[in-house]
Design a protein around this motif. Structure first.
Motif: not given
Length: 309
Positions: A91-93, A125-133
């Motif tokens: 989960v990313l918020v 930045n959150g989307i680009v950094s965390f979506l791969p994981a």
């Protein structure tokens, strides 16, 4: 309690701006649901106070990550750190933001660059950094982007802030269609007045963006504006509503009930602005193809450009 009643138990969440305000409220609601947490912060005293809350509840201590959400290199480091620590990220918020107001017609480039850089750029930045994981992880997964009712309601002193929240709204509503084929949920959350210290953002302006067209901050005037926040919703209630919306796979999470008249006014004005005339059949066909593509995408079917013609 069964996992059916606690569907997010054991899921790993990363939350930006998570040691005060709405971010902390979301972190508390997630912790109550049995989630494991990584929390970004800027202020050491706020981090320590949040750590004390988790210890007092007997909850697992979060992984605290110091982060300026406009720093792309540091964001990438944090994403790697969270994945290494927990093994997976579910989960990313994207919550961190600044609430800064002033007349848009007098704004400088620094005003635009700072507010847009945090409120929209931080989400990017959150989307680009965390979506791969998140894509590499398994099971129930979700992305929540925290915007504001300003994503629907502009104001004379909130032009750049409103632009940033409109941008987050558009990005999130489109991203939802991209993530559905991967089995990842995506929600736009638009809170309204909440009991936070968001009004102090203007006092924390970085030196790199020091040339403002809004004039020198009047602390007394700002503190008077801040009294309005005392009537706001408890941030933890906002967090609980975010958690509920995720569970219900809602694309739009609205937390405050008082904005019905605003939405009716928007609807009425939009319908009244439509030309009262027939549209040609070819254009009607293209728009129906677009609607059908959106329905299929939300259902998890990967759509391509040629599906629109």
């Amino acid at each position: 309690m069964s996992n059916e009643n606690r569907p997010w138990e054991g899921r790993v969440a990363f939350i930006t701006g998570a040691v005060t305000g709405i971010g902390l409220g979301i972190a508390q609601a997630f912790a109550d649901a049995g989630m494991r947490l990584a929390l970004s912060y800027r202020n050491e005293a706020d981090r320590a106070q949040t750590a004390q809350w988790f210890a007092a509840q007997g909850y697992e201590e979060p992984l605290f990550c110091k982060l300026d959400v406009t720093d792309r290199d540091r964001f990438a480091e944090v994403a790697a750190q969270v994945k290494d620590h927990f093994g997976e990220v579910h989960v990313l918020v994207n919550n961190a933001g600044v609430s800064v107001f002033g007349p848009t017609d007098e704004a400088t480039y620094d005003d635009f660059d700072w507010i847009m850089g945090v409120n929209f750029g931080g989400v990017v930045n959150g989307i680009v950094s965390f979506l791969p994981a998140i894509k590499q992880s398994t099971g129930r997964r979700h992305v929540v982007n925290i915007a504001s009712m300003a994503a629907f309601l502009p104001g004379p002193q909130a032009g750049i802030y409103t632009a940033s929240k409109f941008a987050v709204r558009g990005l999130t509503e489109s991203l939802r269609f991209n993530l559905a084929p991967h089995g990842i949920g995506c929600s736009l959350c638009c809170p309204a007045l909440t009991r936070t210290n968001a009004w102090t953002s203007a006092l924390k302006r970085p030196d790199d963006f020091g040339e403002s067209g809004f004039g020198e901050t009047d602390k007394t005037e700002l503190e008077q504006f801040g009294t309005a926040f005392e009537a706001g919703m408890d941030p933890r209630e906002v967090g609980e509503k975010v958690l509920r919306g995720m569970g219900e796979q809602r694309g739009l999470i609205l937390t405050h009930p008082e904005h019905g008249p605003d939405f009716k006014e928007i609807y009425d004005a939009s319908m009244a602005a439509l030309p009262d005339e027939e549209a040609p059949a070819d254009r009607l066909k293209i728009e129906e193809l677009r609607r059908e593509a959106m329905r299929k995408a939300e259902a998890g079917i990967l759509m391509k450009m040629d599906d629109l013609t």
